[in-house]
Design a protein around this motif. Structure first.
Motif, PDB file in Angstrom:
ATOM      1  N   ARG A 184      14.585   6.238  56.263  1.00 19.74           N
ATOM      2  CA  ARG A 184      13.595   5.112  56.512  1.00 19.74           C
ATOM      3  C   ARG A 184      14.714   3.911  56.557  1.00 19.74           C
ATOM      4  O   ARG A 184      15.418   3.418  55.726  1.00 19.74           O
ATOM      5  CB  ARG A 184      12.726   4.627  55.449  1.00 19.74           C
ATOM      6  CG  ARG A 184      12.017   3.402  55.377  1.00 19.74           C
ATOM      7  CD  ARG A 184      11.038   3.171  54.419  1.00 19.74           C
ATOM      8  NE  ARG A 184       9.932   4.072  54.605  1.00 19.74           N
ATOM      9  CZ  ARG A 184       8.841   3.916  53.709  1.00 19.74           C
ATOM     10  NH1 ARG A 184       9.004   3.390  52.484  1.00 19.74           N
ATOM     11  NH2 ARG A 184       7.867   4.782  53.967  1.00 19.74           N
ATOM     12  N   THR A 185      14.792   2.912  57.666  1.00 18.48           N
ATOM     13  CA  THR A 185      15.663   2.078  57.994  1.00 18.48           C
ATOM     14  C   THR A 185      15.197   0.754  57.702  1.00 18.48           C
ATOM     15  O   THR A 185      14.015   0.319  58.520  1.00 18.48           O
ATOM     16  CB  THR A 185      16.317   1.962  59.385  1.00 18.48           C
ATOM     17  OG1 THR A 185      16.980   3.338  59.699  1.00 18.48           O
ATOM     18  CG2 THR A 185      17.469   0.966  59.621  1.00 18.48           C
ATOM     19  N   LEU A 186      15.488  -0.237  57.005  1.00 17.50           N
ATOM     20  CA  LEU A 186      15.224  -1.534  56.704  1.00 17.50           C
ATOM     21  C   LEU A 186      16.155  -2.619  56.851  1.00 17.50           C
ATOM     22  O   LEU A 186      17.272  -2.390  56.468  1.00 17.50           O
ATOM     23  CB  LEU A 186      14.675  -1.618  55.096  1.00 17.50           C
ATOM     24  CG  LEU A 186      13.657  -0.575  54.293  1.00 17.50           C
ATOM     25  CD1 LEU A 186      13.654  -0.878  52.911  1.00 17.50           C
ATOM     26  CD2 LEU A 186      12.541  -0.539  55.032  1.00 17.50           C
TER      27      LEU A 186
ATOM     28  N   ASP B  93      16.403 -15.891  49.513  1.00 14.94           N
ATOM     29  CA  ASP B  93      17.298 -15.636  48.387  1.00 14.94           C
ATOM     30  C   ASP B  93      16.876 -14.650  47.339  1.00 14.94           C
ATOM     31  O   ASP B  93      17.654 -14.178  46.537  1.00 14.94           O
ATOM     32  CB  ASP B  93      17.253 -16.957  47.705  1.00 14.94           C
ATOM     33  CG  ASP B  93      17.942 -18.124  48.426  1.00 14.94           C
ATOM     34  OD1 ASP B  93      18.686 -17.901  49.352  1.00 14.94           O
ATOM     35  OD2 ASP B  93      17.414 -19.349  48.228  1.00 14.94           O
ATOM     36  N   HIS B  94      15.626 -13.970  47.646  1.00 11.74           N
ATOM     37  CA  HIS B  94      15.189 -12.931  46.987  1.00 11.74           C
ATOM     38  C   HIS B  94      15.111 -11.381  47.592  1.00 11.74           C
ATOM     39  O   HIS B  94      13.800 -11.017  47.554  1.00 11.74           O
ATOM     40  CB  HIS B  94      14.093 -13.301  45.817  1.00 11.74           C
ATOM     41  CG  HIS B  94      14.345 -14.604  45.374  1.00 11.74           C
ATOM     42  ND1 HIS B  94      14.881 -14.361  44.080  1.00 11.74           N
ATOM     43  CD2 HIS B  94      14.098 -15.772  45.712  1.00 11.74           C
ATOM     44  CE1 HIS B  94      15.126 -15.605  43.675  1.00 11.74           C
ATOM     45  NE2 HIS B  94      14.639 -16.454  44.311  1.00 11.74           N
TER      46      HIS B  94
ATOM     47  N   VAL C 299      12.539  -5.747  49.431  1.00 14.02           N
ATOM     48  CA  VAL C 299      13.107  -4.444  49.879  1.00 14.02           C
ATOM     49  C   VAL C 299      12.683  -3.083  48.718  1.00 14.02           C
ATOM     50  O   VAL C 299      12.574  -2.270  48.964  1.00 14.02           O
ATOM     51  CB  VAL C 299      14.792  -4.449  50.034  1.00 14.02           C
ATOM     52  CG1 VAL C 299      15.191  -2.924  49.935  1.00 14.02           C
ATOM     53  CG2 VAL C 299      14.980  -5.100  51.197  1.00 14.02           C
ATOM     54  N   LEU C 300      12.766  -3.651  47.359  1.00 15.85           N
ATOM     55  CA  LEU C 300      12.425  -2.673  46.363  1.00 15.85           C
ATOM     56  C   LEU C 300      11.253  -1.836  46.512  1.00 15.85           C
ATOM     57  O   LEU C 300      11.266  -0.796  46.442  1.00 15.85           O
ATOM     58  CB  LEU C 300      12.479  -3.375  44.960  1.00 15.85           C
ATOM     59  CG  LEU C 300      12.441  -2.297  43.766  1.00 15.85           C
ATOM     60  CD1 LEU C 300      13.532  -1.496  43.853  1.00 15.85           C
ATOM     61  CD2 LEU C 300      12.444  -3.249  42.634  1.00 15.85           C
ATOM     62  N   PRO C 301       9.812  -2.512  46.770  1.00 16.81           N
ATOM     63  CA  PRO C 301       8.798  -1.774  47.060  1.00 16.81           C
ATOM     64  C   PRO C 301       8.718  -0.662  48.367  1.00 16.81           C
ATOM     65  O   PRO C 301       7.830  -0.038  48.319  1.00 16.81           O
ATOM     66  CB  PRO C 301       7.647  -2.815  47.120  1.00 16.81           C
ATOM     67  CG  PRO C 301       8.433  -4.203  46.607  1.00 16.81           C
ATOM     68  CD  PRO C 301       9.805  -3.968  46.999  1.00 16.81           C
TER      69      PRO C 301
ATOM     70  N   PRO D  37      22.692  -8.590  44.888  1.00 17.59           N
ATOM     71  CA  PRO D  37      21.398  -7.801  44.469  1.00 17.59           C
ATOM     72  C   PRO D  37      20.904  -6.853  45.194  1.00 17.59           C
ATOM     73  O   PRO D  37      20.377  -5.997  44.605  1.00 17.59           O
ATOM     74  CB  PRO D  37      20.408  -9.196  44.503  1.00 17.59           C
ATOM     75  CG  PRO D  37      21.381 -10.613  44.357  1.00 17.59           C
ATOM     76  CD  PRO D  37      22.574  -9.977  45.041  1.00 17.59           C
ATOM     77  N   LEU D  38      21.020  -6.738  46.574  1.00 14.18           N
ATOM     78  CA  LEU D  38      20.820  -5.783  47.435  1.00 14.18           C
ATOM     79  C   LEU D  38      21.937  -4.472  47.156  1.00 14.18           C
ATOM     80  O   LEU D  38      21.311  -3.532  47.066  1.00 14.18           O
ATOM     81  CB  LEU D  38      21.039  -6.200  48.715  1.00 14.18           C
ATOM     82  CG  LEU D  38      19.577  -6.759  49.490  1.00 14.18           C
ATOM     83  CD1 LEU D  38      19.896  -7.305  50.840  1.00 14.18           C
ATOM     84  CD2 LEU D  38      18.376  -6.120  49.401  1.00 14.18           C
TER      85      LEU D  38
END
Length: 339
Positions: A61-63, A107-108, A113-115, A139-140
Motif C-alpha cells: 500500500r503506497t501512501l 504539520d501533522h 497516515v497512521l489510520p 514524526p513520520l
C-alpha cells in the motif's frame, strides 16, 4: 480504478479503499508492507512511478504525502485533506493513495497516515526530496521500521552525508549507498580471487557525489588502508583502484554502463555495471528491512578521514604566503637595526 476525494478524512479514504477492492473483484489483497513517500508536487510523478514498478516485486500500500504550503496567510490557516485513491491497473500490484495536505494539517501528516497503515505489516518511509536531517526523529519516520533518504538530491550532498552520520539510527538507509551495491560486490569478488594484501586504494568519480564518498569510506573501514578520493568528469562513480603487494587491481567504468576489471597477471574482463533506475534501488531496499550494519560502519568512518574529499578542505596551501609577506615587512627593520 481511480477515486477523487475532496476535503476528506482518513475514515472516508479507508471506506473508498474497501469499496474499490469490491468493485474490481479483489476483496483480499496480499500486501507485504506500507510504503510512505514524502515528496512535493514536482517530484511526485517520478517517485510514484518508481514505487509502482517496485511493487511488482513487493506488493504494498503506497501512501504519497504531498504538503501543499500556500503563501497566503488565510490559506495557511485553512486545513484541508484531499485524496486520490488508485486501485487495479492504476496502482501496479497494490494500492495507492495520494494525500495532499493543506494548511495546518500539513504539520501533522503522521496523524493522517497512521489510520491508513496496513495492520501487522512493516512500514517504510521514503523521502524522495527534502529529507529531514534526523529521519528517525521525524514524526513520520517514527512510524517506520525503515527510513530511506537520498543525499544525492540534497543541495549540499556531503554536508548532508555528515549530518546523516551524526543522527544515524538503526533502520536508516540512503539510496546513495544502494547505488554502490554492484561495485561493492564486484570488488569483494575480485579480492576473493587473489591472495594479496591491499596497501592503498583510490576512488574516482564526479565531484559532490555521495556514492563515491560512501564507497571510499567503506573501503577504508573494511580494509583499514588509506583511501584517496579523486575527481573525474563522471558520470557518477568512474573507477576504483587498489594497490596490492601482488600488483594493481582496477575496476574502471568510463561510460556509465560497461566496466573493465583488471587484475595483475590476469586478462581484463568486461563487467556489466550500468547505472540503475530509482525503481531498482527502492526494490532492493525493500528486500530486507533489518538495520544495515555495514552502512552504519561506513557512514561513521567519517569524511574527514579521507584524502581529497570534494567538500573536505585539503591541507592549507595558502598559509606560507602570509608568512613570506610578514618576513618581507620585517626585513627593512632588520636591515635598519644592522646599520
Amino acid at each position: 480504478m481511480k477515486t477523487d476525494l475532496t476535503d476528506t478524512t482518513a475514515s472516508k479514504i479507508n471506506k473508498a479503499l474497501v469499496e474499490g477492492r469490491r468493485a474490481i473483484g479483489t476483496p483480499a489483497v496480499g500486501m507485504v508492507l506500507t510504503l510512505v513517500i514524502v515528496t512535493d508536487e514536482e517530484n511526485a510523478y517520478d517517485a510514484l512511478k518508481a514505487a509502482n514498478e517496485a511493487s511488482r516485486e513487493h506488493p504494498s500500500r503506497t501512501l504519497v504525502v504531498i504538503k501543499r504550503v500556500s503563501r497566503s496567510p488565510r490559506a495557511r490557516t485553512a486545513s484541508r485533506l484531499d485524496a486520490e485513491v488508485r486501485l487495479g491497473m492504476e496502482a501496479g500490484t497494490g494500492e495507492t493513495v495520494i494525500l495532499r495536505l493543506y494548511g495546518a494539517v500539513a504539520d501533522h501528516a503522521q496523524s493522517v497516515v497512521l489510520p491508513l497503515l496496513l495492520p501487522d505489516a512493516p512500514v517504510v518511509v521514503w523521502w524522495a526530496v527534502n529529507a529531514p536531517l534526523d529521519p528517525a526523529g521525524d514524526p513520520l519516520g517514527a512510524l517506520a521500521q525503515r527510513r530511506v533518504t537520498d543525499t544525492y538530491s540534497a543541495e549540499a550532498p556531503l554536508r548532508e552525508l555528515s549530518a546523516r552520520a551524526e543522527a544515524y539510527t538503526p533502520g536508516d538507509t540512503d539510496l546513495s549507498w544502494t547505488r554502490i551495491t554492484p561495485w561493492r560486490s564486484m570488488l569483494a569478488a575480485a579480492l576473493d580471487q587473489v591472495d594479496c594484501e591491499v596497501r592503498a586504494a583510490e576512488v574516482e568519480g564526479e565531484e559532490f557525489n555521495p556514492s563515491c564518498e560512501l564507497l571510499a569510506m567503506w573501503l577504508a573501514d573494511r580494509l583499514d588502508v588509506p583511501v584517496k578520493r579523486s575527481l573525474s568528469a563522471g558520470p557518477g562513480l568512474t573507477a576504483v583502484r587498489l594497490d596490492t603487494n601482488c600488483g594493481p587491481i582496477a575496476l574502471d567504468r568510463a561510460d556509465g554502463s560497461l566496466a573493465t576489471l583488471s587484475i595483475a597477471d590476469q586478462p581484463d574482463r568486461a563487467v556489466a555495471l550500468k547505472r540503475r533506475e530509482t525503481s531498482e534501488l527502492i526494490a532492493e531496499e525493500l528486500r530486507r528491512l533489518d538495520p544495515d550494519d555495514t552502512y552504519a560502519a561506513a557512514l561513521r568512518f567519517g569524511l574527514n578521514r579521507l584524502s581529497g574529499t570534494s567538500e573536505t578542505p585539503e591541507p592549507a596551501t595558502e598559509q606560507p604566503a602570509p608568512a613570506k609577506r610578514t618576513a618581507a615587512r620585517k626585513a627593512p627593520t632588520r636591515k635598519a637595526a644592522a646599520k
